[in-house]
Scaffold this motif. Structure first.
Motif, PDB file in Angstrom:
ATOM      1  N   TRP A 247       0.549  -0.485  -0.315  1.00 31.26           N
ATOM      2  CA  TRP A 247      -0.193  -0.238   0.180  1.00 31.26           C
ATOM      3  C   TRP A 247       1.090   1.158   0.204  1.00 31.26           C
ATOM      4  CZ3 TRP A 247      -4.600   1.033  -1.009  1.00 31.26           C
ATOM      5  CH2 TRP A 247      -5.460   2.075  -0.869  1.00 31.26           C
ATOM      6  N   ASP A 248       2.052   1.210   0.682  1.00 29.95           N
ATOM      7  CA  ASP A 248       2.981   2.727   0.902  1.00 29.95           C
ATOM      8  C   ASP A 248       3.114   2.760  -0.552  1.00 29.95           C
ATOM      9  OD1 ASP A 248       2.251   2.467   3.500  1.00 29.95           O
ATOM     10  OD2 ASP A 248       4.418   1.373   4.222  1.00 29.95           O
ATOM     11  N   GLU A 249       3.778   1.869  -1.188  1.00 31.88           N
ATOM     12  CA  GLU A 249       4.041   1.177  -2.864  1.00 31.88           C
ATOM     13  C   GLU A 249       2.692   2.699  -3.070  1.00 31.88           C
ATOM     14  OE1 GLU A 249       7.591  -1.414  -4.335  1.00 31.88           O
ATOM     15  OE2 GLU A 249       5.777  -2.921  -2.973  1.00 31.88           O
ATOM     16  N   TRP A 250       2.324   1.449  -3.280  1.00 31.80           N
ATOM     17  CA  TRP A 250       1.091   3.071  -4.369  1.00 31.80           C
ATOM     18  C   TRP A 250       1.035   3.994  -4.014  1.00 31.80           C
ATOM     19  CZ3 TRP A 250      -1.152   2.031  -8.597  1.00 31.80           C
ATOM     20  CH2 TRP A 250      -2.769   2.615  -8.729  1.00 31.80           C
ATOM     21  N   GLU A 251       0.735   4.367  -2.874  1.00 32.76           N
ATOM     22  CA  GLU A 251       0.527   6.100  -2.101  1.00 32.76           C
ATOM     23  C   GLU A 251       1.558   6.415  -3.196  1.00 32.76           C
ATOM     24  OE1 GLU A 251      -1.782   7.199  -1.363  1.00 32.76           O
ATOM     25  OE2 GLU A 251      -2.926   5.544  -1.282  1.00 32.76           O
TER      26      GLU A 251
END
Length: 146
Positions: free
Chosen positions: A3-7
């Motif tokens: 999720w952090d990479e997507w954000e």
């Protein structure tokens, strides 16, 4: 993908888009914008040179090339035309396409003439010129509906 990479990807994309889509502002001086350098036709001498280029190069070239295209297209229409009652559909299609093209060339020459006159007039502000050009470009082309 976490999720952090997507954000992070979304944030990077948003930052890139906001930096590259500010069309209503000058670029920073470091990027060549807003540094006090005159644009192509912002000085009277540059306007005169642009009007001269339209008059001496563009208009005669378009007229000359238009005549050449008319001659060659007419020859093709004649070659594909009816002989002994038979002919190719290409002849009529070429003729109609050329008529449309001739109208577009006349429109282009008219636009060049008005731009030349605008460049030659010293009292015209660049902002009014840009608004006029933007309005012309916003009009829908007749060929798009075909």
């Amino acid at each position: 993908m976490a999720w952090d990479e997507w954000e992070q990807i979304k944030a990077d994309t948003a930052a890139h888009q906001s930096a590259s889509t500010r069309l209503n502002q000058l670029a920073p001086a470091a990027e060549g914008g807003g540094a006090g350098k005159p644009d192509m036709a912002s000085s009277p001498a540059a306007k005169k040179a642009a009007a001269k280029a339209i008059n001496d190069d563009l208009e005669p070239g378009i007229t000359r090339d238009g005549k050449h295209a008319a001659e060659t297209t007419s020859a093709a229409v004649k070659a594909f035309g009816a002989k002994d009652g038979h002919g190719w559909d290409t002849s009529g299609a070429l003729k109609r396409a050329h008529e449309t093209w001739e109208k577009q060339v006349k429109t282009l020459l008219g636009r060049l003439s008005s731009e030349k006159q605008a460049l030659s007039a010293t009292g015209i502000s660049m902002q009014n010129n840009e608004l006029d050009i933007a309005a012309r470009l916003a009009r829908q082309s007749r060929i798009q509906g075909i």
